[in-house]
Design an enzyme around this catalytic site. Structure first.
Site, mmCIF file in Angstrom:
data_model
loop_
_atom_site.group_PDB
_atom_site.id
_atom_site.type_symbol
_atom_site.label_atom_id
_atom_site.label_comp_id
_atom_site.label_asym_id
_atom_site.label_seq_id
_atom_site.Cartn_x
_atom_site.Cartn_y
_atom_site.Cartn_z
ATOM 1 N N GLU A 1 0.717 -0.986 0.035
ATOM 2 C CA GLU A 1 -0.112 0.039 -0.067
ATOM 3 C C GLU A 1 0.970 1.153 -0.003
ATOM 4 O OE1 GLU A 1 -2.661 0.665 -0.857
ATOM 5 O OE2 GLU A 1 -3.185 -1.558 -1.190
ATOM 6 N N GLY A 2 2.052 1.189 -0.475
ATOM 7 C CA GLY A 2 2.819 2.454 -0.717
ATOM 8 C C GLY A 2 3.823 2.133 0.567
#
Ligand SMILES: Cc1cc2nc3c(=O)[nH]c(=O)nc-3n(C[C@H](O)[C@H](O)[C@H](O)COP(=O)(O)OP(=O)(O)OC[C@H]3O[C@@H](n4cnc5c(N)ncnc54)[C@H](O)[C@@H]3O)c2cc1C
Length: 590
Positions: free
Chosen positions: A439-440
């Site tokens: 998610e980053g």
């Protein structure tokens, strides 16, 4: 006991840390009452503790065997998913018109924390389905919504989120998956995606993939990316399952943790191209994907909180049982429970303090999201939207960083037994590791915070946040309560460190961005410590006002301020003074 949903702490953090009680009083959520919220959270907690938690270890050992394109999930998982969706848990915040319960984000935040505490491997799939629902609802055509949304909301079908390719991880703009326009208005997708969570599984009979791809004439980089809905099975005119689409899982990864969660390599277009349907506008896929990612980023932060909570519970239980050595004053024939040793006590307090601080930040983010949707007027909604945007990278990265630290401490409290799989401490440690990567990565979150979120609204969002934190410090000072020890001073210092580091970074953004980038990660940590410390103090002040468990909450707020938030000063120095030592240090890595 594997995991006991911490309903009292969650309820208190919701009511007082995130001010849910006040929001309900203001009428933000219509006729929703605190009793309604308690009932939903208690039932979600029961399901997490009684149904999901006992399956977590089975998922860890069984994994997700892959044969002939088919993934088999661990024994009991499929049935748990069926019960989970029949319980309506997929639909907590989904729009009522599509079969959802339209409850506030903050209620779902509490539920999400508990699902992940019980089993990250299980909860990962539904988490992405919920994010997909948001993206489709916000950006899909009416026809696409009518075809897919109610089945995603009910959980009959699950969704995936597909960005990553071998050459395109953090750099999403480098992706190469192609989308060609077809005569019937749909698109043909060809390419390869890697690391796709629940890309293939046996929970549902259809899987709806949300795929980023590039049109042949799309501009390079992120400006040329579009989002497509690609079902595993195409649908017949009556909505029933039709032909298999030209997309398949090629393999499943063997990995450090979350063994129950299938992580797949996906191939699109063996036979000319998978049929995909555009979501939003051509070349505007990143904006649509951000709807999905922002939702998922907060959920991954809550994943961190959940894992940390579970690790803390287990370490506490073990430390009360395990006896070693003697503390002063004990008889020579006796041994102390290790919780009596101050070093162990410090570890446990750090675990609890970090967990509750991260919870408070995540819930505050969820409340800001609710206010951004339901606030009284446009200005209030805009201010809340900016606060949610500011807090989201902190909720994601701070909470998952502390999950790694807390689960590591969890292993340490268990001593050698922590390193042995049977205690479960090792699994939590392994499962937590991914949360700061997907998610980053947390490095990317810190860069997002510094380069995009601090300058939001000309710096008004961070200014308002600092004002909020100063208000809490003032209230703490005014309480004059000796139970807080040095907390008012330490938190005041932490907030001023945050303020000075912020001003310095904002100034660098206009001069030399490298200086801001070099200090982004320590800045995010400083942000988390100052904010988390103040929110714990806010909860403790509420407890004192109400006379409800005030001793424990004041003690925890004090511990956190004096032992954790006190690091803010050093972090400020790292941000402001440490950058040249990073930028000019190539020789040290030669
Ligand atoms: C178990 C698992 C599940 C996953 N699930 C999904 C999924 O469902 N869908 C999906 O699309 N992806 C998924 N991913 C992929 C995940 O999102 C990526 O691994 C992640 O975004 C990082 O990309 P990368 O692995 O290519 O690392 P890289 O981008 O190569 O990063 C390596 C390191 O360099 C740093 N770095 C990279 N670029 C910069 C920069 N510009 N500035 C500063 N530092 C930088 C990173 O912070 C990191 O520390 C999953 C991955 C795993 C392991």
């Amino acid at each position: 006991m594997i995991y006991q949903a911490p309903l009292a702490d969650i309820g208190f953090a919701l009511r007082h840390g995130a001010s849910l009680a006040g929001a309900i009083e203001q009428g933000l959520f219509g006729d929703l009452t605190l009793e309604d919220v308690d009932a939903v959270v208690a039932e979600a907690g029961r399901f997490a503790s009684e149904v999901l938690a006992p399956l977590n270890r089975i998922g860890d050992t069984f994994g997700t065997p892959f044969k002939d394109g088919v993934v088999t999930t661990a024994p009991g998982w499929k049935e748990a998913y069926r019960d989970w969706r029949m319980g309506g848990w997929n639909a907590v915040t989904a729009p009522a018109e599509w079969g959802g319960q339209a409850l506030p984000q903050i209620v779902n935040a509490a539920c999400t924390e508990m699902w992940h505490a019980a089993s990250v491997g299980f909860a990962n799939g539904p988490m992405l389905t919920m994010a997909a629902i948001d993206a489709l609802h916000a950006h899909g055509t009416e026809a696409l919504k009518r075809t897919y949304l109610d089945k995603l909301v009910s959980g009959e079908w699950m969704g995936t989120m597909q960005l990553t390719e071998p050459q395109a991880g953090s750099d999403v703009g480098a992706l190469r998956t192609r989308a060609e326009r077809a005569a019937d208005g749909s698109y043909r997708i060809t390419g390869q995606k890697i690391f796709i969570t629940y890309g293939e599984h046996d929970f549902t009979d259809n899987i709806i993939h949300f795929v980023l791809a590039r049109l042949p004439d799309g501009p390079p980089g992120t400006r040329g990316i579009s989002l497509f809905l690609v079902p595993k099975f195409l649908l017949k005119a009556d909505g029933s399952l039709g032909a298999r689409n030209d997309v398949r899982a090629h393999s499943v990864e063997h990995k450090l943790g979350i063994h129950g969660s299938p992580t797949c390599t996906m191939i699109f277009g063996d036979a000319g191209g998978a049929t995909g349907f555009l979501i939003g506008e051509e070349n505007a896929g990143m904006a649509c994907m951000f709807t999905m990612m922002n939702r998922a980023r907060l959920a991954v932060g809550l994943q961190g909180v959940g894992i940390a909570e579970c690790a803390t519970q287990r370490a506490l239980a073990y430390a009360r049982e395990r006896r070693q050595g003697r503390v002063a004053g004990m008889k020579a024939t006796e041994m102390s429970p290790i919780i009596a040793h101050l070093d162990v006590k410090r570890m446990l307090l750090s675990m609890r303090g970090m967990t509750q601080a991260a919870r408070a930040i995540c819930y505050a983010t969820a409340m800001a999201l609710d206010r951004s949707e339901r606030g009284a007027d446009k200005a209030a909604r805009q201010a809340a939207y900016e606060l949610a945007s500011l807090l989201t990278p902190v909720a994601k990265a701070f909470s998952t960083d502390i999950a790694n630290e807390v689960t590591s401490l969890g292993v340490q409290v268990h001593g050698g037994m922590g390193y042995i799989e049977e205690t479960g401490a090792a699994q939590l440690f392994r499962d937590a590791r991914i949360a700061s990567i997907y998610e980053g990565t947390n490095g990317i979150q810190a860069i997002d915070l510094v380069t995009r979120k601090l300058p939001l609204a000309g710096g008004a969002a961070i200014k308002a946040h600092l004002g909020e934190l100063r208000g809490i410090v003032e209230a703490l000072n005014a309480s004059n309560d000796p139970a807080f020890g040095w907390a008012p001073v330490r938190l005041g210092d932490a907030v001023e460190s945050l303020s000075r580091a912020t001003s310095w970074l904002l100034a660098q953004l206009d001069k030399d961005t490298d200086f801001a980038l070099a200090g982004a990660t320590p800045y995010l940590r400083l942000f988390g410590l100052a904010t988390g410390g103040c929110l714990l103090a806010k909860e403790a002040l509420a407890a004192l006002r109400l006379g409800a468990d005030s001793v424990g909450r004041a003690a925890l707020a004090r511990f956190f301020a004096e032992n954790c938030a006190v690091q803010a000063g050093a972090l400020e120095r790292t941000v402001v003074e440490g950058a040249p030592g990073v930028i000019g240090a190539d020789a040290a890595l030669a």
